[in-house]
Design a protein around this motif. Structure first.
Motif, short mmCIF file in Angstrom:
data_model
loop_
_atom_site.label_atom_id
_atom_site.label_comp_id
_atom_site.label_asym_id
_atom_site.label_seq_id
_atom_site.Cartn_x
_atom_site.Cartn_y
_atom_site.Cartn_z
N HIS A 211 40.57 42.75 46.57
CA HIS A 211 39.81 43.40 45.50
C HIS A 211 38.73 44.24 46.15
O HIS A 211 37.88 43.72 46.86
CB HIS A 211 39.18 42.36 44.55
N ASP A 212 38.82 45.55 45.94
CA ASP A 212 37.93 46.51 46.61
C ASP A 212 37.94 46.31 48.13
O ASP A 212 36.90 46.37 48.79
CB ASP A 212 36.51 46.41 46.06
N GLY A 213 39.13 46.04 48.64
CA GLY A 213 39.30 45.91 50.08
C GLY A 213 38.94 44.55 50.65
O GLY A 213 39.19 44.28 51.83
N LYS A 214 38.39 43.65 49.82
CA LYS A 214 38.01 42.33 50.29
C LYS A 214 39.13 41.32 49.96
O LYS A 214 39.68 41.35 48.86
CB LYS A 214 36.71 41.88 49.64
N PRO A 215 39.46 40.43 50.90
CA PRO A 215 40.56 39.49 50.66
C PRO A 215 40.27 38.55 49.50
O PRO A 215 39.15 38.04 49.34
CB PRO A 215 40.68 38.74 51.99
N VAL A 216 41.32 38.31 48.71
CA VAL A 216 41.25 37.37 47.58
C VAL A 216 42.14 36.15 47.85
O VAL A 216 41.73 35.01 47.68
CB VAL A 216 41.68 38.06 46.26
N LEU A 217 43.36 36.42 48.30
CA LEU A 217 44.33 35.35 48.53
C LEU A 217 45.49 35.91 49.33
O LEU A 217 45.88 37.06 49.13
CB LEU A 217 44.84 34.82 47.19
N SER A 218 46.03 35.11 50.25
CA SER A 218 47.29 35.48 50.89
C SER A 218 48.24 34.30 50.79
O SER A 218 47.82 33.14 50.82
CB SER A 218 47.08 35.90 52.35
N ILE A 219 49.52 34.61 50.65
CA ILE A 219 50.54 33.59 50.37
C ILE A 219 51.71 33.76 51.32
O ILE A 219 52.20 34.89 51.51
CB ILE A 219 51.05 33.72 48.91
N SER A 239 32.07 43.55 40.58
CA SER A 239 32.04 44.79 39.82
C SER A 239 33.48 45.21 39.56
O SER A 239 34.43 44.62 40.09
CB SER A 239 31.30 45.89 40.59
N GLN A 240 33.64 46.23 38.75
CA GLN A 240 34.97 46.76 38.53
C GLN A 240 35.49 47.34 39.84
O GLN A 240 34.75 48.01 40.57
CB GLN A 240 34.94 47.84 37.45
N GLY A 241 36.73 47.05 40.17
CA GLY A 241 37.27 47.56 41.43
C GLY A 241 38.79 47.49 41.44
O GLY A 241 39.43 47.04 40.50
N VAL A 242 39.35 47.94 42.53
CA VAL A 242 40.80 48.02 42.69
C VAL A 242 41.33 46.69 43.20
O VAL A 242 40.95 46.24 44.29
CB VAL A 242 41.20 49.15 43.65
N VAL A 258 48.54 48.61 42.41
CA VAL A 258 47.09 48.44 42.24
C VAL A 258 46.74 48.46 40.75
O VAL A 258 47.44 49.09 39.94
CB VAL A 258 46.29 49.53 42.99
N TRP A 259 45.64 47.77 40.41
CA TRP A 259 45.10 47.75 39.06
C TRP A 259 43.57 47.81 39.14
O TRP A 259 42.99 47.38 40.14
CB TRP A 259 45.46 46.44 38.33
N MET A 260 42.96 48.32 38.08
CA MET A 260 41.50 48.23 37.97
C MET A 260 41.16 46.89 37.32
O MET A 260 41.60 46.61 36.20
CB MET A 260 40.95 49.38 37.14
N VAL A 261 40.39 46.07 38.01
CA VAL A 261 40.03 44.73 37.51
C VAL A 261 38.54 44.51 37.72
O VAL A 261 38.05 44.62 38.84
CB VAL A 261 40.84 43.64 38.24
N PRO A 262 37.79 44.14 36.67
CA PRO A 262 38.27 44.13 35.28
C PRO A 262 38.50 45.55 34.78
O PRO A 262 37.96 46.51 35.34
CB PRO A 262 37.12 43.45 34.53
N ALA A 263 39.30 45.65 33.72
CA ALA A 263 39.61 46.98 33.17
C ALA A 263 38.37 47.59 32.56
O ALA A 263 37.43 46.90 32.17
CB ALA A 263 40.72 46.84 32.13
N ALA A 264 38.37 48.92 32.46
CA ALA A 264 37.25 49.62 31.82
C ALA A 264 37.17 49.22 30.37
O ALA A 264 38.18 49.09 29.68
CB ALA A 264 37.44 51.11 31.96
#
Length: 265
Positions: A211-219, A239-242, A258-264
């Protein structure tokens, strides 16, 4: 005559009782030694809870959730979690790797179950300790069950990625998201109903979420994940990000979305 029948019934009852009393042939001690050599494993029952059906409706698609009671973790920070389906041909269904600052390491997914078995979740903390929880599931035949679509039909939407985001998702609020990967996840033990040949193994092997280039999870995945693998995971965006998902299967095919999360709003 009645005495003879009673004798037969009594003998049958003894045989049944003996069968029922037979111990579960437990492969876990050997699996633990092979997967975590030389490491002690502590009970994690106080804060790890596995939810799975006692008797699965479909052995090829068994929902499972590993949830953490954050209030009882007493400073334990999760680094990785390994989900093991003890009696499957490939017991390690998935390994989940978490970055520092993970809001909640709880995970939901769907697995195959080949026979009555224990399912273990082994949690590795950042200090190196291992914690364990288990659940028993009654199901059989999940690894060889025919796919819902033919090889040709499965290829039509191969690698499509979908993300479910609750409408109430917002920045600085923990949100449980669901990722769906369209992939047959062939096990190598299934027969093509048209050609009558076994379908080669072909499965989702790696998934990386940022999310915005920062790791969230890898599987790390394997054949014990169900067809069309699905993963529930937690995110607390600042914040809102990719949100970007990159996936790769065992044949080297790569998928991205890719998605915007959270959405606008």
């Amino acid at each position: 005559m009645h005495a003879f029948i009673r004798g037969i019934l009594a003998a049958a009852a003894l045989v049944f009782a003996g069968t029922a009393a037979q111990a579960y042939d437990d492969p876990w001690p050997d699996l633990q030694a092979a997967l975590f050599p030389g490491k002690a494993v502590e009970s994690g029952d106080a804060f790890i809870h596995i939810t799975a059906p006692e008797r699965a409706y479909d052995a090829a698609v068994v929902p499972i959730s590993v949830d953490f009671d954050l209030a009882k973790m007493q400073g334990i920070v999760v680094k990785a979690m390994t989900v093991v389906v003890d009696k499957n041909p490939a017991p390690v269904a998935a390994v989940f790797h978490y970055p520092d600052g993970t809001t909640n390491p709880s995970i939901g997914t769907r697995i195959r179950v080949n026979e009555y078995t224990n399912i273990h979740a082994v949690v590795e903390a950042t200090d190196g300790r291992l914690f364990l929880a288990a659940v028993f599931v009654k199901a059989a035949g999940g690894c060889s069950a025919p796919a819902s679509k033919s090889v040709a039909d499965a290829a039509e939407h191969l690698g499509d990625l979908k993300l479910k985001v609750p409408q109430e998702a917002s920045a600085d609020k923990p949100t449980r998201l669901e990722l769906l990967i369209h992939h047959p996840n062939f096990t190598g033990m299934q027969m093509d109903q048209v050609t009558r040949n076994y379908v080669p193994a072909d499965f989702v092997q790696n998934v990386t979420i940022t999310h915005d280039g920062k790791p969230v999870l890898s599987i790390e995945g394997n054949i014990s994940l169900s067809e069309n693998p699905a993963f529930d995971f937690w995110l607390e965006p600042k914040s809102q990000g990719v949100l970007r998902v990159n996936a790769e299967d065992s044949n080297g095919r790569k998928f991205e979305r890719v998605w915007m999360v959270p959405a606008a709003s």
